[in-house]
Design a protein around this motif. Structure first.
Motif, PDB file in Angstrom:
ATOM      1  N   LYS A  47       6.823 -45.545  83.970  1.00  0.00           N
ATOM      2  CA  LYS A  47       7.712 -46.288  84.881  1.00  0.00           C
ATOM      3  C   LYS A  47       7.736 -45.627  86.256  1.00  0.00           C
ATOM      4  CE  LYS A  47      11.821 -48.632  85.803  1.00  0.00           C
ATOM      5  NZ  LYS A  47      11.462 -49.110  87.114  1.00  0.00           N
ATOM      6  N   LEU A  48       7.847 -44.306  86.276  1.00  0.00           N
ATOM      7  CA  LEU A  48       7.879 -43.585  87.548  1.00  0.00           C
ATOM      8  C   LEU A  48       6.572 -43.766  88.319  1.00  0.00           C
ATOM      9  CD1 LEU A  48       9.570 -40.297  86.297  1.00  0.00           C
ATOM     10  CD2 LEU A  48      10.590 -41.979  87.855  1.00  0.00           C
ATOM     11  N   GLN A  49       5.457 -43.729  87.620  1.00  0.00           N
ATOM     12  CA  GLN A  49       4.170 -43.914  88.289  1.00  0.00           C
ATOM     13  C   GLN A  49       4.054 -45.320  88.861  1.00  0.00           C
ATOM     14  OE1 GLN A  49       1.677 -42.581  85.041  1.00  0.00           O
ATOM     15  NE2 GLN A  49       1.250 -40.642  86.065  1.00  0.00           N
ATOM     16  N   LYS A  50       4.524 -46.308  88.106  1.00  0.00           N
ATOM     17  CA  LYS A  50       4.497 -47.690  88.602  1.00  0.00           C
ATOM     18  C   LYS A  50       5.364 -47.804  89.853  1.00  0.00           C
ATOM     19  CE  LYS A  50       5.792 -52.365  87.338  1.00  0.00           C
ATOM     20  NZ  LYS A  50       6.837 -53.080  86.666  1.00  0.00           N
ATOM     21  N   HIS A  86     -15.997 -25.132 102.308  1.00  0.00           N
ATOM     22  CA  HIS A  86     -15.655 -26.552 102.350  1.00  0.00           C
ATOM     23  C   HIS A  86     -16.381 -27.292 101.245  1.00  0.00           C
ATOM     24  CE1 HIS A  86     -13.684 -25.651 106.040  1.00  0.00           C
ATOM     25  NE2 HIS A  86     -14.788 -25.162 106.536  1.00  0.00           N
ATOM     26  N   GLY A  87     -15.867 -28.429 100.869  1.00  0.00           N
ATOM     27  CA  GLY A  87     -16.500 -29.229  99.833  1.00  0.00           C
ATOM     28  C   GLY A  87     -15.899 -28.988  98.462  1.00  0.00           C
ATOM     29  N   ALA A  88     -14.705 -28.350  98.404  1.00  0.00           N
ATOM     30  CA  ALA A  88     -14.049 -28.150  97.112  1.00  0.00           C
ATOM     31  C   ALA A  88     -13.683 -29.499  96.513  1.00  0.00           C
ATOM     32  CB  ALA A  88     -12.791 -27.296  97.303  1.00  0.00           C
ATOM     33  N   ASP A  89     -13.704 -29.572  95.209  1.00  0.00           N
ATOM     34  CA  ASP A  89     -13.342 -30.823  94.545  1.00  0.00           C
ATOM     35  C   ASP A  89     -11.880 -31.138  94.812  1.00  0.00           C
ATOM     36  OD1 ASP A  89     -15.839 -31.143  93.467  1.00  0.00           O
ATOM     37  OD2 ASP A  89     -15.332 -30.163  91.572  1.00  0.00           O
ATOM     38  N   ILE A  90     -11.598 -32.407  95.079  1.00  0.00           N
ATOM     39  CA  ILE A  90     -10.229 -32.853  95.291  1.00  0.00           C
ATOM     40  C   ILE A  90      -9.736 -33.434  93.974  1.00  0.00           C
ATOM     41  CG2 ILE A  90      -8.739 -34.492  96.505  1.00  0.00           C
ATOM     42  CD1 ILE A  90      -9.745 -32.245  98.265  1.00  0.00           C
ATOM     43  N   GLU A  91      -8.658 -32.872  93.474  1.00  0.00           N
ATOM     44  CA  GLU A  91      -8.006 -33.384  92.284  1.00  0.00           C
ATOM     45  C   GLU A  91      -6.568 -33.675  92.659  1.00  0.00           C
ATOM     46  OE1 GLU A  91      -8.354 -30.969  88.741  1.00  0.00           O
ATOM     47  OE2 GLU A  91      -9.833 -29.754  89.754  1.00  0.00           O
ATOM     48  N   GLU A  92      -5.890 -34.357  91.768  1.00  0.00           N
ATOM     49  CA  GLU A  92      -4.464 -34.562  92.040  1.00  0.00           C
ATOM     50  C   GLU A  92      -3.769 -33.209  92.098  1.00  0.00           C
ATOM     51  OE1 GLU A  92      -0.635 -37.046  90.438  1.00  0.00           O
ATOM     52  OE2 GLU A  92      -2.598 -37.461  89.608  1.00  0.00           O
ATOM     53  N   PHE A  93      -4.214 -32.269  91.282  1.00  0.00           N
ATOM     54  CA  PHE A  93      -3.683 -30.919  91.289  1.00  0.00           C
ATOM     55  C   PHE A  93      -4.840 -29.975  91.555  1.00  0.00           C
ATOM     56  CE2 PHE A  93      -0.998 -33.493  88.663  1.00  0.00           C
ATOM     57  CZ  PHE A  93       0.219 -33.295  89.278  1.00  0.00           C
ATOM     58  N   THR A  94      -4.887 -29.414  92.755  1.00  0.00           N
ATOM     59  CA  THR A  94      -6.008 -28.582  93.148  1.00  0.00           C
ATOM     60  C   THR A  94      -5.979 -27.263  92.391  1.00  0.00           C
ATOM     61  OG1 THR A  94      -4.747 -27.678  94.986  1.00  0.00           O
ATOM     62  CG2 THR A  94      -6.167 -29.565  95.456  1.00  0.00           C
ATOM     63  N   PRO A  95      -7.126 -26.595  92.296  1.00  0.00           N
ATOM     64  CA  PRO A  95      -7.170 -25.307  91.612  1.00  0.00           C
ATOM     65  C   PRO A  95      -6.233 -24.307  92.273  1.00  0.00           C
ATOM     66  CG  PRO A  95      -9.388 -26.098  92.044  1.00  0.00           C
ATOM     67  CD  PRO A  95      -8.455 -27.015  92.769  1.00  0.00           C
ATOM     68  N   GLU A  96      -5.794 -23.371  91.493  1.00  0.00           N
ATOM     69  CA  GLU A  96      -4.868 -22.358  91.983  1.00  0.00           C
ATOM     70  C   GLU A  96      -5.650 -21.261  92.705  1.00  0.00           C
ATOM     71  OE1 GLU A  96      -1.443 -19.549  90.046  1.00  0.00           O
ATOM     72  OE2 GLU A  96      -2.716 -20.766  88.801  1.00  0.00           O
ATOM     73  N   TYR A  97      -5.230 -20.948  93.904  1.00  0.00           N
ATOM     74  CA  TYR A  97      -5.845 -19.859  94.652  1.00  0.00           C
ATOM     75  C   TYR A  97      -4.839 -18.735  94.790  1.00  0.00           C
ATOM     76  CZ  TYR A  97      -9.248 -23.437  95.577  1.00  0.00           C
ATOM     77  OH  TYR A  97     -10.173 -24.420  95.420  1.00  0.00           O
ATOM     78  N   GLN A 114      10.470 -32.505  89.308  1.00  0.00           N
ATOM     79  CA  GLN A 114      10.353 -32.842  87.888  1.00  0.00           C
ATOM     80  C   GLN A 114       9.269 -33.893  87.653  1.00  0.00           C
ATOM     81  OE1 GLN A 114      14.410 -33.857  87.066  1.00  0.00           O
ATOM     82  NE2 GLN A 114      15.059 -31.725  86.942  1.00  0.00           N
ATOM     83  N   PHE A 115       9.140 -34.834  88.567  1.00  0.00           N
ATOM     84  CA  PHE A 115       8.077 -35.835  88.475  1.00  0.00           C
ATOM     85  C   PHE A 115       6.707 -35.156  88.505  1.00  0.00           C
ATOM     86  CE2 PHE A 115       5.335 -38.899  90.962  1.00  0.00           C
ATOM     87  CZ  PHE A 115       5.068 -39.746  89.894  1.00  0.00           C
ATOM     88  N   ARG A 116       6.558 -34.178  89.389  1.00  0.00           N
ATOM     89  CA  ARG A 116       5.294 -33.440  89.458  1.00  0.00           C
ATOM     90  C   ARG A 116       5.021 -32.690  88.166  1.00  0.00           C
ATOM     91  NH1 ARG A 116       5.544 -29.686  94.275  1.00  0.00           N
ATOM     92  NH2 ARG A 116       3.446 -29.176  93.595  1.00  0.00           N
ATOM     93  N   ILE A 117       6.052 -32.103  87.580  1.00  0.00           N
ATOM     94  CA  ILE A 117       5.881 -31.382  86.308  1.00  0.00           C
ATOM     95  C   ILE A 117       5.458 -32.353  85.220  1.00  0.00           C
ATOM     96  CG2 ILE A 117       7.085 -30.094  84.497  1.00  0.00           C
ATOM     97  CD1 ILE A 117       8.805 -28.862  86.797  1.00  0.00           C
ATOM     98  N   LEU A 118       6.117 -33.498  85.141  1.00  0.00           N
ATOM     99  CA  LEU A 118       5.756 -34.508  84.139  1.00  0.00           C
ATOM    100  C   LEU A 118       4.312 -34.976  84.335  1.00  0.00           C
ATOM    101  CD1 LEU A 118       9.016 -36.681  84.092  1.00  0.00           C
ATOM    102  CD2 LEU A 118       8.266 -35.039  82.348  1.00  0.00           C
ATOM    103  N   THR A 119       3.932 -35.204  85.586  1.00  0.00           N
ATOM    104  CA  THR A 119       2.571 -35.637  85.881  1.00  0.00           C
ATOM    105  C   THR A 119       1.565 -34.567  85.465  1.00  0.00           C
ATOM    106  OG1 THR A 119       3.361 -36.992  87.713  1.00  0.00           O
ATOM    107  CG2 THR A 119       1.021 -36.462  87.701  1.00  0.00           C
ATOM    108  N   THR A 120       1.872 -33.323  85.763  1.00  0.00           N
ATOM    109  CA  THR A 120       0.986 -32.219  85.380  1.00  0.00           C
ATOM    110  C   THR A 120       0.832 -32.157  83.869  1.00  0.00           C
ATOM    111  OG1 THR A 120       1.602 -30.936  87.328  1.00  0.00           O
ATOM    112  CG2 THR A 120       0.616 -29.723  85.501  1.00  0.00           C
ATOM    113  N   LEU A 121       1.940 -32.241  83.159  1.00  0.00           N
ATOM    114  CA  LEU A 121       1.876 -32.156  81.691  1.00  0.00           C
ATOM    115  C   LEU A 121       1.160 -33.355  81.077  1.00  0.00           C
ATOM    116  CD1 LEU A 121       5.380 -30.653  80.842  1.00  0.00           C
ATOM    117  CD2 LEU A 121       3.145 -29.503  80.825  1.00  0.00           C
TER     118      LEU A 121
END
Length: 173
Positions: A112-115, A154-165, A44-51
């Motif tokens: 709060k969760l991120q902190k 190699h060399g794909a951009d690193i994001e907190e949420f990587t692109p969907e493959y 759920q934390f990941r979902i909240l972060t994504t949204l």
């Protein structure tokens, strides 16, 4: 006479994959203990972060991003909505689509969760000094780039949420 104790030079070093999995598991258990007081799971934390970074996604988009069945995602969305952390509304572009967004309570909870999770990360990484942290971050980034790159590019951009493959069965971050 008893068996002699094996010295560390007689043993094989532990598998890197085993060590990574053990660190991941122990960190996950600690993460759950940080998230639990606010009644949120790691998923759920990941979902909240994504949204928070991608507002107005649909549950179908989230299920594709995380490579889970739509029913699984709908269950998590319903739980977050019942806690007042997210809201669903009809899309202005497609009346059959429900878009998800964080509520004010969801934004507050996420802050709060991120902190708390940043504090946990700092605590978990205290055995490493600044230089070691940068070296570790560099190694992990290189490995993530290698594993995230489609067709070995190699060399794909690193994001907190990587692109969907298109690789099935791999849960996306």
């Amino acid at each position: 006479m008893g068996k002699a104790a094996r010295t560390t030079t007689d043993r094989h070093p532990p598998s890197i994959l085993h060590l990574v999995k053990q660190v991941q598991y122990k960190a996950y258990v600690r993460l759950e203990s940080v998230l639990n007081p606010l009644g949120v799971t790691a998923v759920q934390f990941r979902i909240l972060t994504t949204l928070s970074t991608r507002p107005n996604m649909s549950s179908a988009e989230l299920s594709r991003l995380y490579d889970v069945k739509p029913q699984t995602m709908i269950k998590q969305i319903a739980l977050l909505e019942s806690k007042g952390l997210i809201d669903r509304r009809v899309s202005s572009a497609n009346k059959r689509l429900l878009e998800l967004s964080l509520t004010a309570a969801g934004k507050d909870a996420l802050k709060k969760l991120q902190k708390d999770t940043r504090a946990l990360e700092a605590e978990l990484l205290t055995p490493l000094d600044g230089d070691e942290l940068e070296i570790l971050r560099g190694y992990l980034t290189r490995l993530l780039e290698s594993l995230s790159a489609p067709n070995g590019n190699h060399g794909a951009d690193i994001e907190e949420f990587t692109p969907e493959y298109s690789r099935p069965g791999v849960q996306r971050p």
